[in-house]
Scaffold this motif. Sequence first.
Motif, PDB file in Angstrom:
ATOM      1  N   GLY A  47      -3.490  29.096 -12.365  1.00 39.30           N
ATOM      2  CA  GLY A  47      -3.534  29.835 -11.111  1.00 39.30           C
ATOM      3  C   GLY A  47      -2.584  31.018 -11.133  1.00 39.30           C
ATOM      4  N   CYS A  48      -2.640  31.795 -10.063  1.00 41.30           N
ATOM      5  CA  CYS A  48      -1.882  33.045 -10.051  1.00 41.30           C
ATOM      6  C   CYS A  48      -0.399  32.851  -9.763  1.00 41.30           C
ATOM      7  N   CYS A  49      -0.022  31.795  -9.073  1.00 39.97           N
ATOM      8  CA  CYS A  49       1.377  31.583  -8.694  1.00 39.97           C
ATOM      9  C   CYS A  49       1.946  30.369  -9.410  1.00 39.97           C
ATOM     10  N   GLU A  50       3.064  30.569 -10.089  1.00 38.59           N
ATOM     11  CA  GLU A  50       3.702  29.460 -10.785  1.00 38.59           C
ATOM     12  C   GLU A  50       4.555  28.670  -9.796  1.00 38.59           C
ATOM     13  N   PRO A  51       4.280  27.381  -9.646  1.00 37.38           N
ATOM     14  CA  PRO A  51       5.065  26.581  -8.713  1.00 37.38           C
ATOM     15  C   PRO A  51       6.464  26.303  -9.254  1.00 37.38           C
ATOM     16  N   LEU A  52       7.433  26.175  -8.357  1.00 36.80           N
ATOM     17  CA  LEU A  52       8.781  25.797  -8.771  1.00 36.80           C
ATOM     18  C   LEU A  52       8.746  24.378  -9.312  1.00 36.80           C
ATOM     19  N   ASN A  53       9.309  24.189 -10.473  1.00 37.25           N
ATOM     20  CA  ASN A  53       9.353  22.870 -11.119  1.00 37.25           C
ATOM     21  C   ASN A  53       7.965  22.263 -11.290  1.00 37.25           C
ATOM     22  N   GLY A  54       6.969  23.100 -11.450  1.00 35.82           N
ATOM     23  CA  GLY A  54       5.607  22.618 -11.634  1.00 35.82           C
ATOM     24  C   GLY A  54       5.352  22.222 -13.068  1.00 35.82           C
ATOM     25  N   PRO A  55       4.174  21.707 -13.345  1.00 42.78           N
ATOM     26  CA  PRO A  55       3.844  21.270 -14.701  1.00 42.78           C
ATOM     27  C   PRO A  55       3.743  22.453 -15.660  1.00 42.78           C
ATOM     28  N   SER A  56       4.116  22.204 -16.903  1.00 38.46           N
ATOM     29  CA  SER A  56       4.036  23.249 -17.920  1.00 38.46           C
ATOM     30  C   SER A  56       2.997  22.926 -18.994  1.00 38.46           C
ATOM     31  N   ARG A  57       2.561  21.654 -19.042  1.00 37.72           N
ATOM     32  CA  ARG A  57       1.580  21.243 -20.040  1.00 37.72           C
ATOM     33  C   ARG A  57       0.620  20.245 -19.418  1.00 37.72           C
ATOM     34  N   VAL A 109      -0.906  28.008 -18.364  1.00 39.40           N
ATOM     35  CA  VAL A 109      -0.541  29.413 -18.235  1.00 39.40           C
ATOM     36  C   VAL A 109      -0.794  29.862 -16.802  1.00 39.40           C
ATOM     37  N   TYR A 110       0.240  30.424 -16.185  1.00 40.06           N
ATOM     38  CA  TYR A 110       0.154  30.906 -14.816  1.00 40.06           C
ATOM     39  C   TYR A 110       0.093  32.430 -14.798  1.00 40.06           C
ATOM     40  N   GLY A 111      -0.409  32.991 -13.720  1.00 41.42           N
ATOM     41  CA  GLY A 111      -0.518  34.436 -13.569  1.00 41.42           C
ATOM     42  C   GLY A 111      -1.958  34.885 -13.727  1.00 41.42           C
ATOM     43  N   LYS A 112      -2.163  36.186 -13.577  1.00 36.66           N
ATOM     44  CA  LYS A 112      -3.510  36.741 -13.716  1.00 36.66           C
ATOM     45  C   LYS A 112      -3.934  36.662 -15.181  1.00 36.66           C
ATOM     46  N   PRO A 113      -4.994  35.915 -15.475  1.00 37.01           N
ATOM     47  CA  PRO A 113      -5.379  35.722 -16.871  1.00 37.01           C
ATOM     48  C   PRO A 113      -6.043  36.965 -17.474  1.00 37.01           C
ATOM     49  N   THR A 114      -5.745  37.174 -18.735  1.00 37.97           N
ATOM     50  CA  THR A 114      -6.390  38.237 -19.499  1.00 37.97           C
ATOM     51  C   THR A 114      -7.701  37.696 -20.061  1.00 37.97           C
ATOM     52  N   SER A 115      -8.493  38.563 -20.645  1.00 33.86           N
ATOM     53  CA  SER A 115      -9.739  38.095 -21.269  1.00 33.86           C
ATOM     54  C   SER A 115      -9.425  37.149 -22.424  1.00 33.86           C
ATOM     55  N   GLU A 116      -8.311  37.399 -23.138  1.00 34.03           N
ATOM     56  CA  GLU A 116      -7.906  36.516 -24.223  1.00 34.03           C
ATOM     57  C   GLU A 116      -7.532  35.137 -23.687  1.00 34.03           C
ATOM     58  N   ALA A 117      -6.892  35.101 -22.517  1.00 35.19           N
ATOM     59  CA  ALA A 117      -6.521  33.818 -21.908  1.00 35.19           C
ATOM     60  C   ALA A 117      -7.771  33.037 -21.510  1.00 35.19           C
ATOM     61  N   PHE A 118      -8.768  33.733 -20.953  1.00 26.89           N
ATOM     62  CA  PHE A 118     -10.022  33.055 -20.605  1.00 26.89           C
ATOM     63  C   PHE A 118     -10.679  32.464 -21.848  1.00 26.89           C
ATOM     64  N   GLU A 119     -10.674  33.211 -22.945  1.00 25.76           N
ATOM     65  CA  GLU A 119     -11.268  32.730 -24.191  1.00 25.76           C
ATOM     66  C   GLU A 119     -10.506  31.522 -24.726  1.00 25.76           C
ATOM     67  N   ALA A 120      -9.165  31.581 -24.686  1.00 25.08           N
ATOM     68  CA  ALA A 120      -8.349  30.456 -25.151  1.00 25.08           C
ATOM     69  C   ALA A 120      -8.588  29.222 -24.277  1.00 25.08           C
ATOM     70  N   ALA A 121      -8.747  29.417 -22.971  1.00 25.18           N
ATOM     71  CA  ALA A 121      -9.027  28.302 -22.067  1.00 25.18           C
ATOM     72  C   ALA A 121     -10.393  27.694 -22.384  1.00 25.18           C
TER      73      ALA A 121
END
Length: 60
Positions: free
Chosen positions: A39-49, A18-30
């Motif tokens: 990270g905050c910036c999604e790379p072009l053609n970067g990994p998704s999993r 998951v890219y972008g500014k994480p929410t508290s729920e995202a931190f908990e899921a991580a």
Amino acid sequence: MSKDKCPECGSSDTVEIVYGKPTSEAFEAANRGEIVLGGCCEPLNGPSRKCKNCGSLIEG
């Protein structure tokens, strides 16, 4: 959510990156290992999993 197979080890135990500014729920899921924060910036053609078995990044 589809669980893509890892091209390196064949495991289906992968999680979404998951890219972008994480929410508290995202931190908990991580912390539970359900997602990976990419990270905050999604790379072009970067990994998704990420493979939880061998750590390989899976492009998508």
